[in-house]
Design an enzyme around this catalytic site. Structure first.
Site, short mmCIF file in Angstrom:
data_model
loop_
_atom_site.label_atom_id
_atom_site.label_comp_id
_atom_site.label_asym_id
_atom_site.label_seq_id
_atom_site.Cartn_x
_atom_site.Cartn_y
_atom_site.Cartn_z
N HIS A 1 0.85 -1.20 0.00
CA HIS A 1 0.00 0.00 0.00
C HIS A 1 0.89 1.24 0.00
O HIS A 1 1.97 1.23 0.60
CB HIS A 1 -0.91 -0.01 1.23
CG HIS A 1 -1.97 1.04 1.18
ND1 HIS A 1 -1.72 2.35 1.50
CD2 HIS A 1 -3.27 0.98 0.80
CE1 HIS A 1 -2.83 3.05 1.33
NE2 HIS A 1 -3.78 2.24 0.91
N GLU B 1 -4.00 2.21 -7.07
CA GLU B 1 -4.39 3.33 -6.21
C GLU B 1 -3.46 4.51 -6.48
O GLU B 1 -2.35 4.56 -5.93
CB GLU B 1 -4.27 2.94 -4.73
CG GLU B 1 -5.24 1.88 -4.30
CD GLU B 1 -5.54 1.94 -2.81
OE1 GLU B 1 -6.73 1.97 -2.46
OE2 GLU B 1 -4.60 1.98 -1.99
N SER C 1 -10.47 7.44 -2.89
CA SER C 1 -11.67 8.24 -2.63
C SER C 1 -12.94 7.63 -3.21
O SER C 1 -13.84 8.35 -3.65
CB SER C 1 -11.49 9.67 -3.16
OG SER C 1 -10.39 10.30 -2.54
N GLY D 1 -11.67 5.37 3.40
CA GLY D 1 -12.57 6.14 4.26
C GLY D 1 -14.02 5.68 4.25
O GLY D 1 -14.63 5.52 5.32
P1 13P Z 1 -9.67 6.31 0.49
O1 13P Z 1 -10.81 5.51 -0.06
O2 13P Z 1 -9.93 6.87 1.84
O3 13P Z 1 -9.18 7.30 -0.49
O4 13P Z 1 -8.46 5.27 0.71
C1 13P Z 1 -8.05 4.51 -0.36
C2 13P Z 1 -7.08 3.52 0.13
O5 13P Z 1 -5.94 3.87 0.43
C3 13P Z 1 -7.52 2.13 0.27
O6 13P Z 1 -6.47 1.27 0.42
#
Ligand code: 13P
Length: 256
Positions: A93, A165, A214, A236
């Site tokens: 990550h 991501e 997001s 989130g």
């Molecule tokens: P958000 O959905 O809060 O942007 O986080 C994404 C994330 O890092 C999931 O691993």
């Protein structure tokens, strides 16, 4: 191919709060065969949640683990210890890479250790805002993919999930921006091209590709319909039960 909705809880919830959330989620969750629902709680909660989770409905993931099985590695938890406790593990990550200094070599060893211990790695890749601005997205994606998968054989590639991501789209990133479905689609094509280079044409329909950054109930549908996307990695919004279950419902609708 199944769709995957994975909630990454990051460093949130006490063990008690995690247990209450899981209880409520499982109560609301139908038994979907074609949607794999996964949550990744903190390591602290995994053991107790593994006794509570209904594996017909959903699965657990770890957020990280160490690549050596046992030994003098103070503070670490290994894939060997997580075997039987979780079905998945998030690896590489961007928070691990950028806050804890994990490089592609470390990620490579962790992916291999996960596969060896029968835990499906969710290999995260993604460029930062400045890498994108300098036109380095393709190189970063390629390097992270080639590095992370370096020890994964042709036979094992169908036991790996890739999560794209973009760091600049993660909600906790300062001035985070939403990725457009077109931007996501372009990188998905890059990922598919790189996978084909490594594993040949037979990679088609193996190694599902998820998107994260997001994601919420109002944009989940658009990301899920990007060609080549097989699911979402949600940060989130996965902490809010109603939002997470809405996203699961949207995935179900897109699928049917
Ligand atoms: P958000 O959905 O809060 O942007 O986080 C994404 C994330 O890092 C999931 O691993």
């Amino acid at each position: 191919m199944k769709s995957y909705i994975v909630g990454n809880w990051k460093l949130n919830f006490t063990v008690g709060e995690a247990s209450i959330y899981l209880h409520k989620l499982q109560k609301k969750l139908p038994n979907y065969r074609d949607i794999e629902v996964v949550v990744a709680p903190s390591t602290m909660a995994l053991q107790s949640l593994s006794l509570q989770v209904d594996r017909h409905k959903m699965k657990l993931a770890a957020q990280n683990a160490f690549y050596r099985d046992f030994g003098a590695f103070t503070g670490e938890v290994s894939f060997a210890q997580l075997r039987g406790v979780v079905d998945y593990c998030i690896i590489g990550h961007s928070e691990r890479r950028h806050i804890f200094g994990e490089d592609d070599k470390m990620v490579q060893k962790k992916v291999a250790a996960a596969v060896r211990n029968k835990i499906t790695p969710i290999l995260c890749i993604g460029e930062t805002e400045s890498e994108r601005a300098f036109g380095e997205t393709a190189d970063v994606i390629r390097d992270q993919l080639m590095g992370g998968l370096a020890d994964v054989s042709d036979e094992d590639i169908d036991k790996v999930i890739i999560a794209y991501e973009p760091v600049w789209a993660i909600s906790s990133t300062k001035a985070a921006k939403l990725a457009t479905p077109d931007e996501v689609g372009e990188v998905v094509k890059l990922i598919q091209k790189t996978l084909k280079e490594i594993y040949g044409a037979k990679i088609e329909d193996k190694a599902p590709i998820l998107f994260g950054g997001s994601v919420n109930p109002s944009n989940a549908g658009a990301y899920l319909t990007v060609p080549g996307i097989s699911g979402l990695l949600v940060g989130g919004a996965s902490l809010i039960l109603s939002e997470f279950t809405d996203i699961i419902e949207i995935a179900k609708r897109v699928k049917s």
